[in-house]
Design a protein around this motif. Structure first.
Motif, PDB file in Angstrom:
ATOM      1  N   ARG A 129      64.199 -14.840 -14.577  1.00  0.00           N
ATOM      2  CA  ARG A 129      63.419 -14.633 -13.344  1.00  0.00           C
ATOM      3  C   ARG A 129      62.714 -13.279 -13.360  1.00  0.00           C
ATOM      4  O   ARG A 129      61.575 -13.155 -12.906  1.00  0.00           O
ATOM      5  N   MET A 130      63.400 -12.262 -13.881  1.00  0.00           N
ATOM      6  CA  MET A 130      62.797 -10.928 -13.946  1.00  0.00           C
ATOM      7  C   MET A 130      61.574 -10.912 -14.864  1.00  0.00           C
ATOM      8  O   MET A 130      60.546 -10.294 -14.549  1.00  0.00           O
ATOM      9  N   LEU A 131      61.680 -11.564 -16.010  1.00  0.00           N
ATOM     10  CA  LEU A 131      60.554 -11.601 -16.939  1.00  0.00           C
ATOM     11  C   LEU A 131      59.344 -12.296 -16.321  1.00  0.00           C
ATOM     12  O   LEU A 131      58.206 -11.837 -16.480  1.00  0.00           O
ATOM     13  N   VAL A 132      59.589 -13.387 -15.638  1.00  0.00           N
ATOM     14  CA  VAL A 132      58.497 -14.090 -14.969  1.00  0.00           C
ATOM     15  C   VAL A 132      57.869 -13.200 -13.900  1.00  0.00           C
ATOM     16  O   VAL A 132      56.641 -13.131 -13.757  1.00  0.00           O
ATOM     17  N   ALA A 133      58.703 -12.496 -13.149  1.00  0.00           N
ATOM     18  CA  ALA A 133      58.193 -11.594 -12.111  1.00  0.00           C
ATOM     19  C   ALA A 133      57.327 -10.494 -12.721  1.00  0.00           C
ATOM     20  O   ALA A 133      56.262 -10.160 -12.193  1.00  0.00           O
ATOM     21  N   LEU A 134      57.763  -9.928 -13.853  1.00  0.00           N
ATOM     22  CA  LEU A 134      56.951  -8.902 -14.519  1.00  0.00           C
ATOM     23  C   LEU A 134      55.608  -9.477 -14.945  1.00  0.00           C
ATOM     24  O   LEU A 134      54.568  -8.814 -14.818  1.00  0.00           O
TER      25      LEU A 134
END
Length: 338
Positions: free
Chosen positions: A304-309
């Motif tokens: 989820r963090m990678l997608v948010a970045l």
């Protein structure tokens, strides 16, 4: 199965608005995003991956680079992490690029050619060259753990220091003084954090740790076995042992049986538990007292963090340290009278 045009016509919106909503752009308000996502589920919408990549300039994939010296595909920690990571990305029609290499060349090549949209940095060292290189390239990444760095970076970690402080304090409060620590490799940040927590608990009681009882090793059953044999070879063996992984603890329990010792009766044992699907710590012959932080959830959150970045989130909004639960079971008891 609906395509983008069908979905847009169903909602009475432009294809551009629907595309931006599905890709999480902040220019689309929350109500519209919710309506688009709900309609996509109802109509069984699946994106045209090639078209999306052409439109967004993104690869639609995230990279995991394995060290060639590691046999991670046989490591249940990595398998559970990968399961959580891939499941979360698959739910958003995103892929995982898995490769093996030595050094930084692969990271630079994949980043410069656009083969992936970001990387997971796993098993970070205390000073990790991968973090420095990707930061310099301004390429998205999330560290599974933490490292010493000159600039802010995205990370997902667990409260390692607090977990091992609380576990050690439990043993000290049970009267144990000769407490052994079987930790991870010395050059990893999590092992340093856990050692700091271990020492802090002793210092709070104005006690000193014994260097002979502190060991660093790979997270394997064989290492747990060998170190336990070493710990009980001397005249003053530990009355309690704190392990950094359930794999180490498997080897420990095997050696204790050979020594004619029982966990919770003769020796108290606490293990860190990553919530492995293949290894339930409550099902050990003596249920283990553990510090628990499921590694599968780490995989999901990092995805989820990678997608948010990729959607423009700032690095300092993608930093999380998850709590660790201390679960007391039968493998710990009061120190034996001597």
């Amino acid at each position: 199965m609906a395509n983008l045009k069908d979905l847009a016509e169903h909602l009475g919106l432009s294809q551009a608005t629907v595309s931006r909503a599905l890709n999480g752009y902040s220019t689309v308000n929350q109500d519209t995003r919710r309506k688009v996502q709900e309609a996509a589920r109802q109509l069984n919408y699946r994106p045209n991956t090639s078209a999306r990549r052409l439109a967004t300039g993104r690869a639609g994939a995230y990279g995991l680079v394995l060290d060639q010296s590691d046999d991670l595909l046989n490591d249940p920690h990595f398998v559970d992490f990968l399961a959580g990571f891939t499941q979360e990305l698959a739910a958003q029609d995103l892929d995982v690029m898995l490769t093996s290499a030595e050094g930084l060349a692969t990271y630079r090549r994949y980043a410069s050619t656009g083969k992936v949209d970001g990387f997971v940095i796993s098993a970070p060292k205390v000073k990790d060259a991968r973090v420095a290189a990707l930061t310099e390239m301004a390429f998205p990444f999330v560290v599974h753990g933490q490292t010493e760095a000159d600039a802010p970076y995205a990370f997902y970690d667990i409260a390692n220091e607090r977990a091992f402080h609380d576990a050690t304090r439990l043993l000290l409060n049970l009267g144990h003084r000769r407490i052994a620590l079987i930790n991870g490799p010395t050059d990893t940040m999590f092992a340093r954090q856990r050692l700091d927590g271990f020492k802090k608990a002793f210092a709070e009681k104005s006690l000193q740790t014994e260097p002979r009882l502190i060991h660093h090793a790979t997270m394997s059953e064989d290492e747990g076995y060998a170190l336990t044999r070493q710990l009980f070879a001397g005249s003053e063996p530990p009355t309690a042992i704190l392990c950094s992984s359930t794999l180490q603890t498997l080897g420990l329990t095997r050696r204790l049986r050979e020594e004619g010792l029982e966990m919770g009766r003769d020796v108290s044992v606490i293990s860190h538990d990553d919530g492995l699907s293949s290894m339930k710590t409550e099902n050990f012959s003596v249920p283990l007292t553990v510090t628990r932080a499921p590694i599968r959830e780490a995989g999901q959150e990092i995805a989820r963090m990678l997608v948010a970045l990729g959607n423009g989130a700032k690095v300092d909004t993608q930093q999380k340290t998850a709590p660790v639960e201390l679960i007391v079971r039968a493998s710990t008891s009061a120190a034996p009278q001597e």
